[in-house]
Scaffold this motif. Sequence first.
Motif, PDB file in Angstrom:
ATOM      1  N   SER A 149       5.189   9.241   1.734  1.00 38.78           N
ATOM      2  CA  SER A 149       3.934   9.030   0.999  1.00 38.78           C
ATOM      3  C   SER A 149       2.840   8.552   1.943  1.00 38.78           C
ATOM      4  O   SER A 149       1.689   8.990   1.847  1.00 38.78           O
ATOM      5  CB  SER A 149       4.111   7.975  -0.092  1.00 38.78           C
ATOM      6  OG  SER A 149       5.259   8.212  -0.844  1.00 38.78           O
ATOM      7  N   ALA A 197      -0.616  10.531   2.651  1.00 34.12           N
ATOM      8  CA  ALA A 197      -1.868   9.850   2.285  1.00 34.12           C
ATOM      9  C   ALA A 197      -2.801   9.764   3.493  1.00 34.12           C
ATOM     10  O   ALA A 197      -4.005  10.001   3.374  1.00 34.12           O
ATOM     11  CB  ALA A 197      -1.568   8.455   1.742  1.00 34.12           C
ATOM     12  N   SER A 198      -2.261   9.454   4.650  1.00 32.36           N
ATOM     13  CA  SER A 198      -3.102   9.319   5.845  1.00 32.36           C
ATOM     14  C   SER A 198      -3.689  10.647   6.296  1.00 32.36           C
ATOM     15  O   SER A 198      -4.873  10.738   6.615  1.00 32.36           O
ATOM     16  CB  SER A 198      -2.281   8.760   7.009  1.00 32.36           C
ATOM     17  OG  SER A 198      -2.079   7.406   6.838  1.00 32.36           O
ATOM     18  N   LEU A 233      -1.574  13.880  -2.588  1.00 32.18           N
ATOM     19  CA  LEU A 233      -0.241  13.485  -2.129  1.00 32.18           C
ATOM     20  C   LEU A 233       0.788  14.575  -2.386  1.00 32.18           C
ATOM     21  O   LEU A 233       1.953  14.428  -2.056  1.00 32.18           O
ATOM     22  CB  LEU A 233       0.183  12.191  -2.837  1.00 32.18           C
ATOM     23  CG  LEU A 233      -0.663  10.975  -2.472  1.00 32.18           C
ATOM     24  CD1 LEU A 233      -0.499   9.865  -3.490  1.00 32.18           C
ATOM     25  CD2 LEU A 233      -0.288  10.478  -1.094  1.00 32.18           C
ATOM     26  N   VAL A 234       0.327  15.636  -3.017  1.00 31.33           N
ATOM     27  CA  VAL A 234       1.233  16.742  -3.299  1.00 31.33           C
ATOM     28  C   VAL A 234       0.639  17.979  -2.636  1.00 31.33           C
ATOM     29  O   VAL A 234      -0.571  18.199  -2.696  1.00 31.33           O
ATOM     30  CB  VAL A 234       1.369  16.946  -4.823  1.00 31.33           C
ATOM     31  CG1 VAL A 234       2.289  18.103  -5.132  1.00 31.33           C
ATOM     32  CG2 VAL A 234       1.887  15.675  -5.489  1.00 31.33           C
ATOM     33  N   MET A 267      -7.130  11.189  -2.603  1.00 29.00           N
ATOM     34  CA  MET A 267      -6.167  11.700  -1.630  1.00 29.00           C
ATOM     35  C   MET A 267      -5.147  12.572  -2.316  1.00 29.00           C
ATOM     36  O   MET A 267      -4.634  12.220  -3.364  1.00 29.00           O
ATOM     37  CB  MET A 267      -5.469  10.529  -0.945  1.00 29.00           C
ATOM     38  CG  MET A 267      -6.309   9.926   0.146  1.00 29.00           C
ATOM     39  SD  MET A 267      -5.509   8.498   0.840  1.00 29.00           S
ATOM     40  CE  MET A 267      -5.469   7.388  -0.546  1.00 29.00           C
ATOM     41  N   ARG A 316       2.298   9.410  -5.762  1.00 27.20           N
ATOM     42  CA  ARG A 316       2.855  10.714  -5.404  1.00 27.20           C
ATOM     43  C   ARG A 316       3.902  11.150  -6.424  1.00 27.20           C
ATOM     44  O   ARG A 316       3.900  12.303  -6.882  1.00 27.20           O
ATOM     45  CB  ARG A 316       3.489  10.645  -4.010  1.00 27.20           C
ATOM     46  CG  ARG A 316       4.135  11.951  -3.576  1.00 27.20           C
ATOM     47  CD  ARG A 316       4.396  11.974  -2.084  1.00 27.20           C
ATOM     48  NE  ARG A 316       5.446  11.084  -1.645  1.00 27.20           N
ATOM     49  CZ  ARG A 316       6.751  11.390  -1.659  1.00 27.20           C
ATOM     50  NH1 ARG A 316       7.154  12.571  -2.103  1.00 27.20           N
ATOM     51  NH2 ARG A 316       7.649  10.533  -1.236  1.00 27.20           N
ATOM     52  N   GLU A 336       2.267  12.231  -9.577  1.00 28.87           N
ATOM     53  CA  GLU A 336       1.610  13.531  -9.413  1.00 28.87           C
ATOM     54  C   GLU A 336       2.619  14.663  -9.436  1.00 28.87           C
ATOM     55  O   GLU A 336       2.358  15.738  -9.948  1.00 28.87           O
ATOM     56  CB  GLU A 336       0.830  13.571  -8.090  1.00 28.87           C
ATOM     57  CG  GLU A 336      -0.671  13.426  -8.276  1.00 28.87           C
ATOM     58  CD  GLU A 336      -1.413  13.473  -6.950  1.00 28.87           C
ATOM     59  OE1 GLU A 336      -1.406  14.547  -6.305  1.00 28.87           O
ATOM     60  OE2 GLU A 336      -1.980  12.432  -6.566  1.00 28.87           O
ATOM     61  N   GLN A 355       1.160   4.257  -2.859  1.00 30.39           N
ATOM     62  CA  GLN A 355       1.019   5.693  -2.594  1.00 30.39           C
ATOM     63  C   GLN A 355       2.233   6.458  -3.113  1.00 30.39           C
ATOM     64  O   GLN A 355       2.127   7.590  -3.579  1.00 30.39           O
ATOM     65  CB  GLN A 355       0.848   5.961  -1.087  1.00 30.39           C
ATOM     66  CG  GLN A 355      -0.436   5.407  -0.486  1.00 30.39           C
ATOM     67  CD  GLN A 355      -1.668   5.890  -1.224  1.00 30.39           C
ATOM     68  OE1 GLN A 355      -1.825   7.084  -1.476  1.00 30.39           O
ATOM     69  NE2 GLN A 355      -2.530   4.972  -1.602  1.00 30.39           N
ATOM     70  N   THR A 356       3.389   5.815  -3.038  1.00 34.55           N
ATOM     71  CA  THR A 356       4.612   6.485  -3.487  1.00 34.55           C
ATOM     72  C   THR A 356       4.628   6.623  -5.010  1.00 34.55           C
ATOM     73  O   THR A 356       5.012   7.675  -5.533  1.00 34.55           O
ATOM     74  CB  THR A 356       5.848   5.707  -2.986  1.00 34.55           C
ATOM     75  OG1 THR A 356       5.727   5.554  -1.572  1.00 34.55           O
ATOM     76  CG2 THR A 356       7.135   6.440  -3.308  1.00 34.55           C
ATOM     77  N   TRP A 380       0.837  -1.213   0.000  1.00 35.80           N
ATOM     78  CA  TRP A 380       0.000   0.000   0.000  1.00 35.80           C
ATOM     79  C   TRP A 380       0.867   1.255   0.000  1.00 35.80           C
ATOM     80  O   TRP A 380       0.659   2.177  -0.784  1.00 35.80           O
ATOM     81  CB  TRP A 380      -0.946   0.021   1.212  1.00 35.80           C
ATOM     82  CG  TRP A 380      -1.731   1.298   1.283  1.00 35.80           C
ATOM     83  CD1 TRP A 380      -2.787   1.649   0.510  1.00 35.80           C
ATOM     84  CD2 TRP A 380      -1.466   2.425   2.148  1.00 35.80           C
ATOM     85  NE1 TRP A 380      -3.218   2.918   0.835  1.00 35.80           N
ATOM     86  CE2 TRP A 380      -2.433   3.415   1.838  1.00 35.80           C
ATOM     87  CE3 TRP A 380      -0.529   2.674   3.148  1.00 35.80           C
ATOM     88  CZ2 TRP A 380      -2.482   4.642   2.494  1.00 35.80           C
ATOM     89  CZ3 TRP A 380      -0.574   3.898   3.801  1.00 35.80           C
ATOM     90  CH2 TRP A 380      -1.535   4.873   3.473  1.00 35.80           C
TER      91      TRP A 380
END
Lengths: 392, 374
Positions: free
Chosen positions: B291, B295-296, B3-4, B1, A304, A307, A300-301, A296
């Motif tokens: 990250s 995200a959290s 992230l930036v 979410m 990110r 993005e 997310q990395t 997970w």
Amino acid sequence: MTDLDVFQKETRAWLEENCPAEMRTPIRGDEDMCWGGRNYKFSSPAQKQWLETMAAKGWTVPTWPKEYGGGGLSKVEAKVLAKEMHKIGARSPLSSFGIWMLGPALLKFGNEAQKLEHLPPIARGEIRWCQGYSEPGAGSDLAALATKCEDKGDHFLVNGQKVWTSYADQADWIFCLVRTDFNAKKHEGISFVLFDMETKGVEARPIKLISGKSPFCETFFEDVKVSKDNLVGELNKGWTIAKYLLTHEREMIGGQGEGVARPLHEIAAGLLGLEDGKLPEPMLRAKIAEAEIDAWVFGQTIHRKLEEAKAGASLGADSSMLKYYGTELNKRRYELMMDASGHEGLEWESERSNGGKTARDWLRTKGNSIEGGTSEVQLNIISKHILQLPGA
Amino acid sequence: MALVLNEDEKMLQESAEGFFADKAPVKALRALRDNQDETGFDRTLWKDMADMGFAGVMIDEDHGGVDMGCMAAGLIAVEMGKNLTASPFISSAVLSATAISKAGNESQKALYLPKIAAGETLIAFAIDEGRKHAPSKIELTAERAGNGFKLNGSKAMVIDGHVADQLIVAAKTGEGKTTLFLVDPKASGLETERTIMVDSRNAARFEFDNVEVNADAVLGEIDEAESVIEAVLNVGRAVISAEMYGASAQAFKITTDYIRERKQFGTEIGRFQALQHRSSHLYTELELAKSAVLASLSALDTGDLKASDYVKMTKAKVGQVAKLAGVEGVQMHGGVGMTDEYDIGLYLKRIRVTQELFGDTHFHMEALAKAAGY
Ligand SMILES: Cc1cc2nc3c(=O)[nH]c(=O)nc-3n(C[C@H](O)[C@H](O)[C@H](O)COP(=O)(O)OP(=O)(O)OC[C@H]3O[C@@H](n4cnc5c(N)ncnc54)[C@H](O)[C@@H]3O)c2cc1C
């Protein structure tokens, strides 16, 4: 409703109408992936139809410009498309080195004629490409490559050998690193050329791997004539293109770390059952939990980093970070899968084991941290380009 | 979410970065420790943080806060982590402010929130009792007595408890039932022991011996505090993960700076591939930790249905990464890493405390596996 909402709605409706039911089931293995190419045998009419429908829309390569066969979508639109496809479990219509590797390099370094000649057939899945980088004497030290390319006036003449060329026996064309100056420093005498695998003097011999499969080849070139139009970028400036292409390759390979459709704990529960609502092996259970958390966080990395980067741009040295972590995680996942499978996972040929699928898949993942540059090489790149440690 | 960071978040991050580097660098923590400071943090600094809006970050504007949410709290915490800044930010501004905002009635909110935001009142959140974090095993009891309740039992690891003006205490009010109480630490029957921890920061233990509180000391619904506690803890876990990430990132930075300079065998030790590879690995892990934190925090702010899972995964993951950053940091410093003079040891110590707070890696792995049904 914003434009993006409209796009999402239309995309959803379009996919609903056009994605064949068969193409909404999970991919079971290589045989379910569509690679395209001149001699490609579709595994089903649905696979062919799905490729053609998506290609007509430009959605095999959603962010490429329309004139090169792409969908001309913005980064956010492409994300919406990916999400909507994921929602209905739609398979990727086309897997291709042309899309993952050569395309981005041509978009950045190719001339207009090269883009128009090569990109649309990639997008439509008509031409399948392979990658001619590694040689017997040039693996991690790729810039030591020695395949010779001579200027013969109206054409180039290529002589030498590549190795580990994935799918060379099935590919139509090759993008190839060759040495065009043997006197310059090793990084400065390399050029990036393209040629048809049917050209006289090209021979690909499959190599058998530990998985029992033969996805890659030794590839030999004997007096192979290459048109000068097929030099990408400038003569002797191929290294820059080679490296740029590698960042895209690494991003793609690292992406596997995000995981498969089914969580590991579900697979393990299916194999071992539950006792009092828990996997029966507490130490294995803990390692599975850890691997799932890592998957997970890794996902997310990736999101990110994508993005943060501009649409279609390379992630640079961060692609090494993703490649390193993603491949090591994928190896870890398959080790756990073998642990959970017990002796049934060791069966190699039985029908029960689907021809040794678990074991063969497990063995295949060992190559993840070698192909596209080894883990050690990725760590070297991070040390040099990100941490800027002395002498790295 | 998300992230930036957006523009507002970037501005906040930059102003927090400058603020803590200027007003509360590592040497400020050393001074508090070496002077055996009674409070354990600098009250002037806390007032300045309140003036910056930091103390009111989780409090709505009607109650004197700036209402910026978890992402903002996390960004502030990252900077505090980098500088090892001691302050009652987590205890009062994050945990207690969130608990009162979520559970308090209007008069409790009006009484406490503006004062928390102004840095005038410090409220500590008392949940743990045993050695390990176990919010589902609260044994301190509250029994009805007359118009109010009588509390018996103990609390431990209550951060900033020894200087708190009020405590929020989780108590068992029946089988599987929990209630939150606002308790004056000076109440009769309540004994406080300041426990200075390995990171030179503050916590306290409390013994409750028939401590009496009125009915209006109840925070939220009687018997129904479990979900509020979980929600408050999740905010705390996300924000402490952010602090832990900040401390780890800084430990990594001072370590890579060190190996670039230190010479052995006639060359910088940063040239050795063994150290380069371990550094690159740690860089990768830290990028992952970052990250997870973003995200959290973002998931909590947007009310994502999976936010609770994300926070637990984050606390579990960042705990591991932070530990690695601390351990590798000391190792790569060699002998000087063991000295009090070098800062790396202070990071190792703070990281250990943040790992433990609100559940360590094992606690959250277990919780996640259980919740996922395996
Ligand atoms: C499944 C698979 C598919 C592939 N597909 C292709 C393809 O399509 N086209 C293509 O061109 N190539 C392909 N490759 C080749 C791949 O890129 C090379 O195998 C890889 O770059 C490693 O080179 P090598 O095999 O010569 O190993 P070596 O370079 O000999 O490495 C051996 C070991 O030494 C370590 N090592 C080497 N140098 C250093 C260093 N400086 N510091 C620390 N450790 C070091 C390596 O990390 C490795 O562990 C593929 C490989 C695999 C496994």
